[in-house]
Design an enzyme around this catalytic site. Structure first.
Site, short mmCIF file in Angstrom:
data_model
loop_
_atom_site.label_atom_id
_atom_site.label_comp_id
_atom_site.label_asym_id
_atom_site.label_seq_id
_atom_site.Cartn_x
_atom_site.Cartn_y
_atom_site.Cartn_z
N GLY A 34 6.64 -1.72 2.67
CA GLY A 34 5.96 -1.27 1.46
C GLY A 34 5.02 -2.33 0.94
O GLY A 34 4.67 -3.26 1.67
N ASN A 35 4.62 -2.21 -0.30
CA ASN A 35 3.78 -3.25 -0.91
C ASN A 35 4.07 -3.33 -2.41
O ASN A 35 4.87 -2.55 -2.93
CB ASN A 35 2.30 -3.00 -0.62
CG ASN A 35 1.83 -1.67 -1.18
OD1 ASN A 35 1.78 -1.48 -2.38
ND2 ASN A 35 1.51 -0.73 -0.29
N TYR A 36 3.43 -4.28 -3.08
CA TYR A 36 3.77 -4.57 -4.47
C TYR A 36 3.15 -3.64 -5.52
O TYR A 36 3.32 -3.86 -6.71
CB TYR A 36 3.33 -6.00 -4.83
CG TYR A 36 4.12 -7.07 -4.12
CD1 TYR A 36 5.50 -7.17 -4.29
CD2 TYR A 36 3.49 -7.99 -3.30
CE1 TYR A 36 6.22 -8.16 -3.66
CE2 TYR A 36 4.21 -8.99 -2.65
CZ TYR A 36 5.58 -9.07 -2.83
OH TYR A 36 6.29 -10.04 -2.21
#
Ligand code: C5P
Length: 400
Positions: free
Chosen positions: A211-213
């Protein structure tokens, strides 16, 4: 021409600052434009300006206490909140700003603010050191994150004879902001908007993902801004912990990039405006394990990733001339050059560039600092603002 303010209900809050005398001019301008104004004044506001003047100009008794002492007549802050189309607090002192940001409802004005459902604007006014104090900065940022519109004080000579930032904006300028608010109110009526927001999660196994932030805050702020301006919004979002509730917003939750693309096809084909603010994972694991990947007996592991579809490029390839599509660019280097490339490569009308090199911009923050780059080569750079204000600038740039 009839003023857009005609018949509008405005609560004008006045607090205890020298600039309270300027509120008389603001009140006059509002009344002359045909608005109905209910003045709510704090106890210390009355030390600076008399309720008699304000009642005479507004044609309504001024509200200050929760009830009238001799008759016991109750002034309902809830009813006032329901009556109003807009609440403007000018001047807003450091004390009132602090109370508003922290829910300290010890007077009629702050109680009215806490029950207000309508848009709220404040025009801070204080001495330059109070204005620069970290608590003021923090409280203003908190209020901005709640959607309060802050009319920045001007720099100039202050009542203390010190020169700096803290002087309440001139009544004429505040009046213009009020007019602009009401004209924004309906300028997206009948328009359809589709927005992608948040991250995508690409599953490795039933408990792990890539995923990412991204938190989705920018996309949600855009959805709220468009909905409040009368648009019908479809918000297609990846896994985020944000809530949104507006009758004009339809929310579709997805997890992966491929799900986001599928869910976006119909809303984007019908949209007048399409905004790609999601941080889509560029790659996904080629294989997804059906049960949890175990570490026993495995010392190292290689993940093979395959490319995800580019949602913006895929959907914008079929863009009609009556549609406007906007993308975001979050870059760490060669930011400007890359953002310009994205415009043509993805067939977008506008790219919003936010740089990870700017403090307060990018993932997870409540603020953002953007440059808008348009297809015709023109661009505009904005200062650091709350994501809601940034949303307003983006939409203004698109439809005005
Ligand atoms: O190419 P890059 O990821 O930098 O482009 C960012 C823009 O493209 C953003 O508007 C983002 O929402 C969109 N995008 C997309 N699908 C992808 C990758 C990016 O819609 N797979």
């Amino acid at each position: 021409m009839e003023s857009i303010l005609k018949g509008k209900h405005i609560v004008l809050g006045i607090t205890g600052g020298i600039a309270a005398y300027k509120s008389v001019t603001l009140l006059r301008l509002l009344i002359k434009a045909g608005a109905e104004v209910q003045v709510v004044i704090t106890p210390s506001g009355k030390e600076f300006i008399t309720p008699v003047t304000l009642a005479a100009l507004s044609g309504k008794p001024v509200v200050s206490e929760f009830f009238t002492a001799n008759t016991g007549e109750w002034h309902s802050h809830v009813d006032l909140g329901l009556w109003a189309d807009l609440m403007v607090i000018a001047p807003a002192t450091a004390s009132t700003i602090g109370k508003m940001a922290n829910g300290i409802a010890d007077n009629m004005l702050v109680t009215t603010y806490l029950s207000a459902k309508e848009h709220v604007m404040i025009a801070p006014a204080m001495d330059l050191d109070m204005m620069a104090h970290p608590s003021t900065t923090r409280n203003l940022a908190t209020l901005a994150s709640y959607g309060v519109e802050i009319i920045e004080p001007a720099a100039g000579e202050l009542a203390s004879h010190l020169v700096g930032k803290g002087r309440m904006e001139e009544p004429e300028k505040i009046f213009e902001r009020i007019e602009s608010y009401f004209s924004r109110q309906c300028d997206m009526q009948g328009k359809r908007v589709a927005i992608t927001a948040g991250p995508t999660f690409e599953k490795l196994d039933p408990v792990r993902f890539i995923g990412n932030y991204s938190t989705g805050k920018m996309g949600f702020a855009l959805a709220e801004e468009c909905a409040e301006r009368g648009a019908e919004v479809t918000l297609i979002c990846g896994p985020v912990s944000l809530e949104i509730s507006h009758p004009n917003i339809r929310r579709i939750n997805v997890e992966s990039a491929r799900e986001m693309l599928e869910a976006s096809k119909e809303p984007f084909s019908k949209a007048d405006i399409g905004i790609f603010s999601a941080a889509v994972a560029d790659y996904r694991p080629e294989m997804r394990a059906d049960s949890k990947i175990k570490r026993e007996g495995v010392d190292d592991m290689t993940l093979h990733l395959v490319k995800n579809p580019d949602i913006a490029a895929t959907l914008a390839a079929d863009k009609r001339v009556d549609q406007k599509f906007v993308g975001f660019a979050l870059e760490t280097d060669h930011e400007h050059e890359n953002a310009v490339k994205k415009l043509t490569k993805k067939n977008l009308d506008m790219v919003v560039l936010n740089s990870l090199n700017d403090k307060g911009a990018g993932f997870g923050t409540d603020t953002n600092k953007i440059t808008i780059i348009r297809r015709d080569g023109t661009e505009t750079t904005f200062p650091l603002k709350s994501k809601r204000e940034v949303a307003r600038d983006i939409i203004d740039g698109l439809i005005r």
